[in-house]
Write a protein that holds these residues in place. Sequence first.
Motif, short mmCIF file in Angstrom:
data_model
loop_
_atom_site.label_atom_id
_atom_site.label_comp_id
_atom_site.label_asym_id
_atom_site.label_seq_id
_atom_site.Cartn_x
_atom_site.Cartn_y
_atom_site.Cartn_z
N ASP A 1 -13.54 11.95 -32.79
CA ASP A 1 -14.17 11.67 -31.50
C ASP A 1 -14.57 13.00 -30.89
O ASP A 1 -13.74 13.74 -30.37
CB ASP A 1 -13.19 10.93 -30.60
N GLY B 1 -16.14 13.55 -28.26
CA GLY B 1 -15.95 13.57 -26.82
C GLY B 1 -14.51 13.84 -26.43
O GLY B 1 -14.21 14.13 -25.27
N ASN B 2 -13.62 13.73 -27.40
CA ASN B 2 -12.20 13.97 -27.16
C ASN B 2 -11.64 14.76 -28.34
O ASN B 2 -10.94 14.22 -29.19
CB ASN B 2 -11.46 12.64 -26.99
N PRO B 3 -11.97 16.03 -28.41
CA PRO B 3 -11.58 16.84 -29.58
C PRO B 3 -10.07 16.94 -29.72
O PRO B 3 -9.35 16.92 -28.71
CB PRO B 3 -12.21 18.21 -29.30
N PRO B 4 -9.57 17.04 -30.95
CA PRO B 4 -8.12 17.15 -31.15
C PRO B 4 -7.59 18.49 -30.67
O PRO B 4 -8.32 19.48 -30.58
CB PRO B 4 -7.98 17.02 -32.68
N MET B 5 -6.31 18.50 -30.33
CA MET B 5 -5.68 19.74 -29.89
C MET B 5 -5.59 20.72 -31.06
O MET B 5 -5.40 20.32 -32.21
CB MET B 5 -4.27 19.46 -29.35
#
Length: 319
Positions: free
Chosen positions: A222, A224-228
């Motif tokens: 995603d 729009g919601n990149p991983p940490m």
Amino acid sequence: MQQTFSARETDFWRQYGITPDILKTYKVFSLKEFRSENSEGKPFCFQSLDAEPIFAYTSKRHVKIYRPFSEIRFLYGGLLPDNYCFGLEQLPAKGDTLFITGGEKDVLSLVSHGFHAICFNSETSNIPQHIIKKLSYRFKHILLLYDTDKTGLESSLKHVQQLSDSGVKRLVLPLAGTKQEKDISDYFKAGNTRENFMQLFIEFLDNLYSDTMAILKPCEIDFGNPPMKSEMLISINDVPLGTQGNLLGITGGEGTGKSNYVGSLIAGTIRQTDKIDMLGTTILPDTANKAVLLYDTEQSEVQLYKNISGILKRGKLNA
């Protein structure tokens, strides 16, 4: 005896979208007459009429006669091979999808609309598994596209079961299964386009792979919601060796000290002071007091106890 396609004969093929160029490519000809002998050696002759044209699917050593409006629709001449497969030699070296139809006209209809297709002698004919196996290396999808009447549905189901090892599937057309509405040629004749059939095929693939796609859904990225960003857990001279969420493997020959090195990593993780020997490795401490599990399937119980005692001692902990 061959002859030029008449306007009426050309119109017959065009109603399915089949052009003269396609007929030429697949060696389909119009015959003025066809002469041969029956099984008893008696000669016979059929002549082409406006109401009863004669077409020939030709090859080097055989000919298959097609009389679409006659009582006797199919005749054969020459040596028809056991593994007769119409359209096989016209296939590309590689492709996305291959359709296996119930007859030559259906092959020509599909090809005229931009699809790859072959057929065997009839829907009830045996499909050689070695041919399908070879084709499975050339095409991503192989689908049976038989008539929607009783014979076609039963035959396609039987063949799908027999060819399951090669990943063959079947696509059933949304047709009534009547004499006038049962195959892909009828589908295109009714006014359906290439886009209509593509949509039908895409819906088939969606249903076929819905479970697989559901499993893969959590693996999508995603944006729009990149991983940490993974936290560096183990490093040497600021070069990361182990990061959060990944696996770190340590290999080496027998007696090279793998267990001792792993012990130092564990000790560095559970340590309560920085004043321990971690063999030159920088290790992020377990400040959250999470469980650290050690599985060692090669050591005896006595040796495992000794190793764990050494880890606790190195980490300045009491057993």
